[in-house]
Motif scaffolding. Structure first.
Motif, PDB file in Angstrom:
ATOM      1  N   UNK A 207     -18.749 -34.301 -64.918  1.00 44.44           N
ATOM      2  CA  UNK A 207     -19.384 -33.111 -65.472  1.00 44.44           C
ATOM      3  C   UNK A 207     -19.097 -33.060 -66.973  1.00 44.44           C
ATOM      4  N   UNK A 208     -20.042 -32.440 -67.712  1.00 48.16           N
ATOM      5  CA  UNK A 208     -19.756 -32.248 -69.126  1.00 48.16           C
ATOM      6  C   UNK A 208     -18.933 -30.974 -69.301  1.00 48.16           C
ATOM      7  N   UNK A 209     -18.551 -30.660 -70.540  1.00 54.47           N
ATOM      8  CA  UNK A 209     -17.647 -29.541 -70.763  1.00 54.47           C
ATOM      9  C   UNK A 209     -18.295 -28.185 -70.479  1.00 54.47           C
ATOM     10  N   UNK A 210     -19.609 -28.182 -70.285  1.00 57.59           N
ATOM     11  CA  UNK A 210     -20.314 -26.951 -69.910  1.00 57.59           C
ATOM     12  C   UNK A 210     -20.530 -26.849 -68.404  1.00 57.59           C
ATOM     13  N   UNK A 466       0.503 -21.551 -69.285  1.00 56.83           N
ATOM     14  CA  UNK A 466      -0.530 -20.580 -68.916  1.00 56.83           C
ATOM     15  C   UNK A 466      -1.800 -20.771 -69.740  1.00 56.83           C
ATOM     16  N   UNK A 467      -1.648 -21.159 -71.007  1.00 55.99           N
ATOM     17  CA  UNK A 467      -2.798 -21.406 -71.871  1.00 55.99           C
ATOM     18  C   UNK A 467      -3.578 -22.628 -71.369  1.00 55.99           C
ATOM     19  N   UNK A 468      -2.855 -23.679 -70.989  1.00 54.11           N
ATOM     20  CA  UNK A 468      -3.486 -24.889 -70.478  1.00 54.11           C
ATOM     21  C   UNK A 468      -4.226 -24.600 -69.183  1.00 54.11           C
ATOM     22  N   UNK A 469      -3.606 -23.845 -68.295  1.00 56.62           N
ATOM     23  CA  UNK A 469      -4.223 -23.542 -67.002  1.00 56.62           C
ATOM     24  C   UNK A 469      -5.487 -22.704 -67.201  1.00 56.62           C
ATOM     25  N   UNK A 470      -5.441 -21.734 -68.102  1.00 56.28           N
ATOM     26  CA  UNK A 470      -6.623 -20.919 -68.393  1.00 56.28           C
ATOM     27  C   UNK A 470      -7.769 -21.791 -68.898  1.00 56.28           C
ATOM     28  N   UNK A 471      -7.446 -22.754 -69.748  1.00 57.30           N
ATOM     29  CA  UNK A 471      -8.456 -23.672 -70.277  1.00 57.30           C
ATOM     30  C   UNK A 471      -9.072 -24.511 -69.153  1.00 57.30           C
ATOM     31  N   UNK A 472      -8.234 -25.071 -68.285  1.00 54.87           N
ATOM     32  CA  UNK A 472      -8.727 -25.889 -67.178  1.00 54.87           C
ATOM     33  C   UNK A 472      -9.571 -25.056 -66.219  1.00 54.87           C
ATOM     34  N   UNK A 473      -9.151 -23.836 -65.957  1.00 56.23           N
ATOM     35  CA  UNK A 473      -9.912 -22.974 -65.053  1.00 56.23           C
ATOM     36  C   UNK A 473     -11.320 -22.705 -65.591  1.00 56.23           C
ATOM     37  N   UNK A 474     -11.473 -22.650 -66.921  1.00 53.92           N
ATOM     38  CA  UNK A 474     -12.796 -22.470 -67.516  1.00 53.92           C
ATOM     39  C   UNK A 474     -13.704 -23.641 -67.158  1.00 53.92           C
ATOM     40  N   UNK A 475     -13.152 -24.854 -67.231  1.00 58.09           N
ATOM     41  CA  UNK A 475     -13.926 -26.048 -66.861  1.00 58.09           C
ATOM     42  C   UNK A 475     -14.315 -26.005 -65.382  1.00 58.09           C
ATOM     43  N   UNK A 477     -14.553 -23.433 -63.312  1.00 61.65           N
ATOM     44  CA  UNK A 477     -15.491 -22.361 -62.980  1.00 61.65           C
ATOM     45  C   UNK A 477     -16.889 -22.658 -63.511  1.00 61.65           C
ATOM     46  N   UNK A 478     -16.960 -23.375 -64.650  1.00 60.86           N
ATOM     47  CA  UNK A 478     -18.276 -23.749 -65.169  1.00 60.86           C
ATOM     48  C   UNK A 478     -18.966 -24.742 -64.241  1.00 60.86           C
ATOM     49  N   UNK A 482     -21.876 -23.396 -61.193  1.00 63.26           N
ATOM     50  CA  UNK A 482     -23.269 -23.844 -61.189  1.00 63.26           C
ATOM     51  C   UNK A 482     -23.692 -24.348 -59.807  1.00 63.26           C
ATOM     52  N   UNK A 483     -22.700 -24.606 -58.931  1.00 66.80           N
ATOM     53  CA  UNK A 483     -23.006 -25.011 -57.548  1.00 66.80           C
ATOM     54  C   UNK A 483     -22.978 -23.810 -56.602  1.00 66.80           C
ATOM     55  N   UNK A 484     -22.825 -22.619 -57.195  1.00 64.94           N
ATOM     56  CA  UNK A 484     -22.806 -21.402 -56.385  1.00 64.94           C
ATOM     57  C   UNK A 484     -21.486 -21.144 -55.693  1.00 64.94           C
ATOM     58  N   UNK A 485     -20.412 -21.750 -56.185  1.00 66.04           N
ATOM     59  CA  UNK A 485     -19.102 -21.590 -55.545  1.00 66.04           C
ATOM     60  C   UNK A 485     -18.194 -20.719 -56.406  1.00 66.04           C
ATOM     61  N   UNK A 486     -17.342 -19.962 -55.744  1.00 62.91           N
ATOM     62  CA  UNK A 486     -16.380 -19.114 -56.438  1.00 62.91           C
ATOM     63  C   UNK A 486     -15.037 -19.830 -56.525  1.00 62.91           C
ATOM     64  N   UNK A 487     -14.500 -19.899 -57.721  1.00 63.89           N
ATOM     65  CA  UNK A 487     -13.202 -20.554 -57.935  1.00 63.89           C
ATOM     66  C   UNK A 487     -12.129 -19.466 -58.071  1.00 63.89           C
ATOM     67  N   UNK A 488     -11.233 -19.344 -57.098  1.00 66.66           N
ATOM     68  CA  UNK A 488     -10.213 -18.289 -57.157  1.00 66.66           C
ATOM     69  C   UNK A 488      -9.093 -18.639 -58.133  1.00 66.66           C
ATOM     70  N   UNK A 489      -8.300 -17.634 -58.458  1.00 64.41           N
ATOM     71  CA  UNK A 489      -7.114 -17.897 -59.271  1.00 64.41           C
ATOM     72  C   UNK A 489      -6.128 -18.739 -58.465  1.00 64.41           C
ATOM     73  N   UNK A 490      -5.389 -19.636 -59.137  1.00 62.73           N
ATOM     74  CA  UNK A 490      -4.396 -20.437 -58.398  1.00 62.73           C
ATOM     75  C   UNK A 490      -3.211 -19.597 -57.948  1.00 62.73           C
ATOM     76  N   UNK A 491      -2.636 -20.000 -56.838  1.00 63.55           N
ATOM     77  CA  UNK A 491      -1.420 -19.338 -56.349  1.00 63.55           C
ATOM     78  C   UNK A 491      -0.230 -19.718 -57.216  1.00 63.55           C
ATOM     79  N   UNK A 492      -0.176 -20.995 -57.579  1.00 66.66           N
ATOM     80  CA  UNK A 492       0.904 -21.497 -58.435  1.00 66.66           C
ATOM     81  C   UNK A 492       0.358 -22.637 -59.271  1.00 66.66           C
ATOM     82  N   UNK A 493       1.077 -22.944 -60.351  1.00 66.12           N
ATOM     83  CA  UNK A 493       0.623 -24.016 -61.244  1.00 66.12           C
ATOM     84  C   UNK A 493       1.825 -24.617 -61.964  1.00 66.12           C
TER      85      UNK A 493
END
Length: 619
Positions: A207-210, A466-475, A477-478, A482-493
């Motif tokens: 996938x691309x960054x979008x 936490x900053x790194x995880x937030x960045x990865x979660x953006x990727x 969720x993008x 687009x596949x119609x799936x919901x990405x929940x918050x992680x339990x741990x990281x």
């Protein structure tokens, strides 16, 4: 199988020739044939110890002497009878109690010489250190392992994270993949331990960054062209001066050729193609834990010829299972950071210093600390290491690969595939989350691990987790949104920081523009009573767990063989500890003993230190 293990099938090595009976009757090709047959025989049933008696029964009587010699060679250097086998009254009885002459014949195999074996200090309780210590212990040596951390494993680190419904989920933060199932000694150990393994699939959606799926046709075209460019570069380096090819940057050369290929494309397709090319370079930076520009054009893949064939696999529950099995029963002293090693010369042993309060003396030591520690001169050697060894330490590259671990309440990805990845529009970012995978298919193991390689592997350590995880979660969720799936918050990281780790200062070795394969050979050479093991000491298997494991067996064999040739007066034979301040040092032992669940009584501490340890009050 011999070819898988990089054994010469035409002539004997120096070590093998030393085990060849001197009667002149046996030929080298007979030694090789018996060697290969015994390896296959033992690997067919690796949970059971193969005795010399059984080995001789497999061949005609005229080969009995040779079979005994070959059996001793294979067991000494860990080609057979390594790892974790069923308890047996026969196991290692032929080696453990006393020294056997290398060139015994079948008639006097049971005869012994009343000599004690070398005592050995192993520095580092990682894969190589534990492999060496366990094998030496099996062969009858007194061994103590000094470990600076409060845990075993080194760069093999399986940690449990909070999972769904109160479960704990194991994740490998360091070494995770068994590269090639055919021949790999760790795959043999997984069979011994009855571990469940998973063969890694090669499919990887991009996938691309979008979050848009990469054009499939473009992806295939770029991959084919990239592989062709690698073949062209291999031909190119054979046609230029070797010294020039050694010092030429692989990264600069591949990017020059990629730019030429991009000019052949329509302008509107160049950026898309460039992003995919950068993904393939990031994948190579992952394999080498190094930035592409730092790799040698001639040497970067010098170990490829020795790769084990078969599937790449992972074991369920993590590689700590190997570590726990290897460390069982060994004497390991935690919290002991070595500051200096003094070689006293032939027959006088070594002194391993752990700060102002403690010296440990033995016949030999094996240094298994990561190359990153050696590069920082954190251990002093007296006398100083040879210039060629120092140069090898400086020359070999030692970079970083980092992981971002996310544990989710449920899976939102397609579990039919093991991995997917992200391409980046900026070259400096190409290694950021380029590969995201999930290998353990156990129920409730809802884990994604994203890799950061090259510049991104270094850069990720500069940010809060936490900053790194937030960045990865953006990727994530993008792409999955687009596949119609919901990405929940992680339990741990968790975000690894191997370069900042004061016990490693990096992940694994590579061939920089200053490196040749000879540097790895130099790293493997003993210096007097001081031996070296670890993934950075094996030319054939660098940057791998099995390389570290095999190097530990190699040095155990060298020490055992050296011991066979030494006389009684040439050995200290027991671990000797000199303590300057017993009461202060006892507090350190109390902490270490608690790690093993022992009480801090003097009796328990004596058991922790090992029954064969002698103490000297240095005050």
């Amino acid at each position: 199988m011999a070819y898988e293990l990089s054994l010469d099938c035409e002539r004997l090595t120096e070590f093998e020739r030393a085990f060849l009976p001197r009667d002149g009757y046996h030929r080298e090709e007979d030694f090789i044939a018996i060697r290969n047959a015994l390896i296959v025989k033992w690997r067919s049933r690796p949970r059971e110890y193969l005795t010399a008696e059984t080995a001789t029964d497999l061949f005609k009587k005229k080969f009995s002497d040779l079979a005994v010699a070959v059996h001793k060679y294979l067991t000494t250097f860990g080609y057979i009878n390594f790892g974790i086998m069923k308890p047996s009254k026969h196991a290692f009885e032929e080696f453990a109690a006393t020294i056997q002459n290398v060139r015994l014949n079948a008639a006097n195999f049971g005869s012994t010489f009343k000599q004690k074996k070398f005592s050995v200090v192993v520095i580092g309780a990682g894969m190589s250190g534990l492999a060496a210590a366990r094998h030496l212990s099996n062969l009858g040596h007194d061994v103590v392992v000094l470990e600076a951390r409060r845990r075993v494993g080194g760069r093999v680190n399986t940690r449990e994270f909070d999972g769904p419904k109160g479960t704990k989920v194991p994740v490998d933060l360091g070494g995770s993949i068994l590269s090639g199932s055919n021949g790999n000694p760790l795959f043999v150990m997984s069979r011994q331990l009855g571990l469940i393994s998973h063969a890694i699939q090669t499919e990887c959606d991009l996938y691309d960054e979008n979050g848009n799926a990469v054009n499939e046709e473009m992806d295939k075209d770029v991959e084919a062209t990239f592989n062709r460019l690698l073949e062209d570069m291999s031909e190119h380096r054979r046609n230029i001066e070797r010294s020039v090819a050694n010092t030429t940057s692989f990264g600069a050369e591949i990017e020059k050729r990629i730019n030429n290929e991009l000019l052949k494309l329509p302008t509107e397709k160049r950026q898309e193609a460039k992003d995919i090319y950068n993904w393939h370079i990031a994948n190579m930076e992952f394999a080498n834990a190094s930035r592409a520009r730092e790799l040698s054009l001639m040497q970067w893949d010098q170990d490829d010829a020795y790769d084990f064939s078969g599937d790449h696999v992972v074991v369920r529950g993590g590689n700590q299972k190997f570590i726990e099995a290897l460390s069982q029963g060994l004497t390991i002293w935690y919290g002991h950071r070595v500051s200096s090693i003094t070689d006293l010369g032939v027959g006088r042993g070594v002194i391993v210093n752990c700060g102002a309060d403690l010296d440990v003396m033995a016949d030999a030591c094996i240094v298994t600390v990561p190359l990153g520690v050696l590069k920082r001169d954190l251990i002093e050697f007296f006398p100083a290491l040879p210039c060629r060894k120092i140069k090898a330490i400086r020359n070999i590259g030692f970079g970083v690969l980092n992981k971002v671990v996310l544990v989710f309440p449920e899976k939102f990805w397609d579990d039919a595939h093991d991995a997917f990845g992200f391409v980046q529009s900026q070259t400096s970012d190409r290694g950021r989350y380029f590969l995201t995978y999930t290998y353990d298919k156990a129920e409730g193991n809802n884990v994604l691990i994203a890799l950061c390689a090259g510049d991104a592997g270094i850069e990720v350590e500069l940010h809060e987790p936490s900053v790194v995880v937030t960045d990865l979660m953006t990727y994530l969720r993008s792409a999955f949104g687009k596949q119609g799936k919901t990405v929940p918050d992680p339990i741990s990281f968790h975000v690894t920081k191997w370069q900042s780790d004061k016990y490693t200062y990096g992940s694994y070795s590579s061939c920089s523009v200053d490196t040749t394969g000879e540097d790895y050979d130099e790293m493997a050479k003993p210096v007097g009573n001081i031996h070296f093991a670890g993934e950075a000491t094996t030319r054939q298997y660098p940057a791998t767990m099995h390389g570290a494991f095999l190097s530990g067996l190699r040095e155990a064999g060298r020490i055992s063989m050296k011991c066979d040739d030494a006389c009684e007066l040439d050995k200290i034979a027991e671990i000797t500890v000199g303590i300057n301040d017993w009461y202060r040092y006892k507090r350190t032992l109390d902490e270490s003993a608690k790690l093993d669940g022992r009480s801090n009584s003097k009796e328990a501490l004596a058991g922790y230190l090992g029954s064969n340890t002698r103490f000297i009050d240095m005050r």
